[in-house]
Design a protein around this motif. Structure first.
Motif, PDB file in Angstrom:
ATOM      1  N   GLY A  31      -5.201  -1.306 -15.695  1.00 51.35           N
ATOM      2  CA  GLY A  31      -4.149  -0.298 -15.605  1.00 51.35           C
ATOM      3  C   GLY A  31      -3.143  -0.577 -14.508  1.00 51.35           C
ATOM      4  N   TRP A  32      -2.835  -1.819 -14.221  1.00 51.87           N
ATOM      5  CA  TRP A  32      -1.929  -2.185 -13.143  1.00 51.87           C
ATOM      6  C   TRP A  32      -0.542  -1.575 -13.310  1.00 51.87           C
ATOM      7  CZ3 TRP A  32       2.345  -4.758 -14.870  1.00 51.87           C
ATOM      8  CH2 TRP A  32       2.242  -5.393 -16.106  1.00 51.87           C
ATOM      9  N   ALA A  33      -0.080  -1.402 -14.552  1.00 59.53           N
ATOM     10  CA  ALA A  33       1.273  -0.876 -14.798  1.00 59.53           C
ATOM     11  C   ALA A  33       1.368   0.608 -14.433  1.00 59.53           C
ATOM     12  CB  ALA A  33       1.663  -1.093 -16.241  1.00 59.53           C
ATOM     13  N   ALA A  34       0.245   1.306 -14.394  1.00 59.72           N
ATOM     14  CA  ALA A  34       0.259   2.740 -14.107  1.00 59.72           C
ATOM     15  C   ALA A  34       0.199   3.044 -12.616  1.00 59.72           C
ATOM     16  CB  ALA A  34      -0.917   3.408 -14.807  1.00 59.72           C
ATOM     17  N   ILE A  35       0.095   2.033 -11.770  1.00 61.49           N
ATOM     18  CA  ILE A  35       0.024   2.249 -10.323  1.00 61.49           C
ATOM     19  C   ILE A  35       1.394   2.707  -9.843  1.00 61.49           C
ATOM     20  CG2 ILE A  35      -0.387   1.184  -8.077  1.00 61.49           C
ATOM     21  CD1 ILE A  35      -2.298  -0.769  -9.501  1.00 61.49           C
ATOM     22  N   ALA A  36       1.471   3.916  -9.293  1.00 62.37           N
ATOM     23  CA  ALA A  36       2.747   4.513  -8.877  1.00 62.37           C
ATOM     24  C   ALA A  36       3.265   3.907  -7.577  1.00 62.37           C
ATOM     25  CB  ALA A  36       2.587   6.024  -8.720  1.00 62.37           C
ATOM     26  N   ASN A  37       2.370   3.573  -6.659  1.00 56.81           N
ATOM     27  CA  ASN A  37       2.767   3.043  -5.357  1.00 56.81           C
ATOM     28  C   ASN A  37       1.993   1.745  -5.115  1.00 56.81           C
ATOM     29  OD1 ASN A  37       3.488   2.581  -2.718  1.00 56.81           O
ATOM     30  ND2 ASN A  37       2.532   4.438  -1.905  1.00 56.81           N
ATOM     31  N   PRO A  38       2.453   0.601  -5.655  1.00 62.98           N
ATOM     32  CA  PRO A  38       1.712  -0.654  -5.502  1.00 62.98           C
ATOM     33  C   PRO A  38       1.444  -1.048  -4.046  1.00 62.98           C
ATOM     34  CG  PRO A  38       3.346  -0.887  -7.211  1.00 62.98           C
ATOM     35  CD  PRO A  38       3.594   0.440  -6.554  1.00 62.98           C
ATOM     36  N   PRO A  39       2.399  -0.950  -3.111  1.00 66.91           N
ATOM     37  CA  PRO A  39       2.065  -1.335  -1.727  1.00 66.91           C
ATOM     38  C   PRO A  39       0.964  -0.449  -1.123  1.00 66.91           C
ATOM     39  CG  PRO A  39       4.454  -1.247  -1.996  1.00 66.91           C
ATOM     40  CD  PRO A  39       3.840  -0.693  -3.253  1.00 66.91           C
ATOM     41  N   GLY A  40       1.005   0.849  -1.381  1.00 67.81           N
ATOM     42  CA  GLY A  40      -0.038   1.749  -0.884  1.00 67.81           C
ATOM     43  C   GLY A  40      -1.388   1.440  -1.508  1.00 67.81           C
ATOM     44  N   TYR A  41      -1.363   1.098  -2.801  1.00 69.51           N
ATOM     45  CA  TYR A  41      -2.597   0.753  -3.513  1.00 69.51           C
ATOM     46  C   TYR A  41      -3.213  -0.516  -2.918  1.00 69.51           C
ATOM     47  CZ  TYR A  41      -5.797   0.227  -7.444  1.00 69.51           C
ATOM     48  OH  TYR A  41      -6.915   0.114  -8.229  1.00 69.51           O
ATOM     49  N   VAL A  42      -2.377  -1.519  -2.640  1.00 68.81           N
ATOM     50  CA  VAL A  42      -2.876  -2.777  -2.067  1.00 68.81           C
ATOM     51  C   VAL A  42      -3.429  -2.536  -0.660  1.00 68.81           C
ATOM     52  CG1 VAL A  42      -2.214  -5.104  -1.322  1.00 68.81           C
ATOM     53  CG2 VAL A  42      -1.372  -4.212  -3.487  1.00 68.81           C
ATOM     54  N   MET A  43      -2.736  -1.690   0.108  1.00 70.07           N
ATOM     55  CA  MET A  43      -3.243  -1.373   1.455  1.00 70.07           C
ATOM     56  C   MET A  43      -4.635  -0.737   1.370  1.00 70.07           C
ATOM     57  SD  MET A  43      -1.168  -2.118   3.949  1.00 70.07           S
ATOM     58  CE  MET A  43       0.501  -2.120   4.548  1.00 70.07           C
ATOM     59  N   ARG A  44      -4.816   0.164   0.422  1.00 70.00           N
ATOM     60  CA  ARG A  44      -6.119   0.819   0.243  1.00 70.00           C
ATOM     61  C   ARG A  44      -7.176  -0.216  -0.157  1.00 70.00           C
ATOM     62  NH1 ARG A  44      -8.510   5.877   1.063  1.00 70.00           N
ATOM     63  NH2 ARG A  44      -6.355   6.330   1.532  1.00 70.00           N
ATOM     64  N   MET A  45      -6.797  -1.153  -1.023  1.00 65.56           N
ATOM     65  CA  MET A  45      -7.732  -2.214  -1.415  1.00 65.56           C
ATOM     66  C   MET A  45      -8.124  -3.064  -0.215  1.00 65.56           C
ATOM     67  SD  MET A  45      -6.240  -3.540  -5.062  1.00 65.56           S
ATOM     68  CE  MET A  45      -7.573  -4.670  -5.372  1.00 65.56           C
ATOM     69  N   ILE A  46      -7.141  -3.410   0.617  1.00 69.88           N
ATOM     70  CA  ILE A  46      -7.417  -4.218   1.816  1.00 69.88           C
ATOM     71  C   ILE A  46      -8.376  -3.469   2.733  1.00 69.88           C
ATOM     72  CG2 ILE A  46      -6.367  -5.124   3.932  1.00 69.88           C
ATOM     73  CD1 ILE A  46      -3.880  -5.791   2.197  1.00 69.88           C
ATOM     74  N   ARG A  47      -8.139  -2.198   2.918  1.00 70.18           N
ATOM     75  CA  ARG A  47      -9.023  -1.377   3.762  1.00 70.18           C
ATOM     76  C   ARG A  47     -10.448  -1.373   3.218  1.00 70.18           C
ATOM     77  NH1 ARG A  47     -10.791   3.851   3.583  1.00 70.18           N
ATOM     78  NH2 ARG A  47     -11.224   4.824   5.589  1.00 70.18           N
ATOM     79  N   ASN A  48     -10.608  -1.157   1.917  1.00 66.87           N
ATOM     80  CA  ASN A  48     -11.945  -1.113   1.307  1.00 66.87           C
ATOM     81  C   ASN A  48     -12.657  -2.459   1.395  1.00 66.87           C
ATOM     82  OD1 ASN A  48     -11.569   1.563   0.705  1.00 66.87           O
ATOM     83  ND2 ASN A  48     -10.935   1.202  -1.409  1.00 66.87           N
TER      84      ASN A  48
END
Length: 191
Positions: free
Chosen positions: A54-71
């Motif tokens: 569901g990559w196309a449905a991500i509303a805020n890609p930079p915020g999503y990537v930051m959350r992934m990096i944190r996890n």
């Protein structure tokens, strides 16, 4: 010349995610506190992005990537804290067993000793002397009989009577009565 075949996820990645790479690396560096691991964490986040459906449905890609990096950073920190299991030495090497009795056993033993002392002191004098001198002083039957001026047979009868009375005094009454009944039944069967 024809343009190479570009997938939609590739175009999305180049347009939405890649321009913020410097911020991702800085964030990973602050989170991990290790310079060399920061780049690895960012690359792992990129790899996980390409596996998302569901990559196309991500509303805020930079915020999503930051959350992934944190996890990912948290997972790595947790893994680093895991203690390697070492095999335990054999039980013979440990010798950790505490042989001292616990307080319940100490109190139970003291109570039992008090009961035994009371039961012995309640025996008739002749039986008590026979029991104490034979069992506790460990004198021979012949020595005791000579000292008391009785036959060895009489001494043995007194000792047997002392053991019987002591057993009766230390055995709960219902078990004692049951033992007496079974003894009488055995005697009757022999007659």
């Amino acid at each position: 010349m024809t343009a190479p075949n570009v997938r939609p996820i590739d175009r999305w990645f180049v347009d939405e995610v890649l321009p913020h790479e410097r911020a991702y690396i800085d964030y990973a560096r602050r989170t991990m506190r290790h310079e060399d691991e920061a780049g690895d964490v960012v690359q792992e986040a990129y790899a996980k992005l390409f596996t998302l459906d569901g990559w196309a449905a991500i509303a805020n890609p930079p915020g999503y990537v930051m959350r992934m990096i944190r996890n990912i950073a948290i997972d790595r920190i947790r893994q680093a804290r895991v203690v390697a299991m070492q095999p335990l030495p054999s039980p013979a090497m440990l010798d950790l067993a505490d042989e001292t009795p616990d307080s319940f056993r100490v109190v139970a033993a003291q109570t039992q000793m008090t009961q035994v002392q009371h039961a012995i002191s309640a025996l008739p004098e002749r039986c008590r002397v026979a029991l104490v001198r034979r069992r506790f002083a460990e004198e021979t039957p012949r020595e005791i009989a000579q000292d008391l001026g009785i036959s060895v047979s009489t001494f043995e009868k007194r000792l047997a009577r002392a053991v019987e009375l002591l057993t009766h005094a230390l055995t709960p009454q219902d078990r004692w009565q049951e033992a007496q009944r079974s003894e009488e039944g055995a005697r009757k069967a022999l007659l």
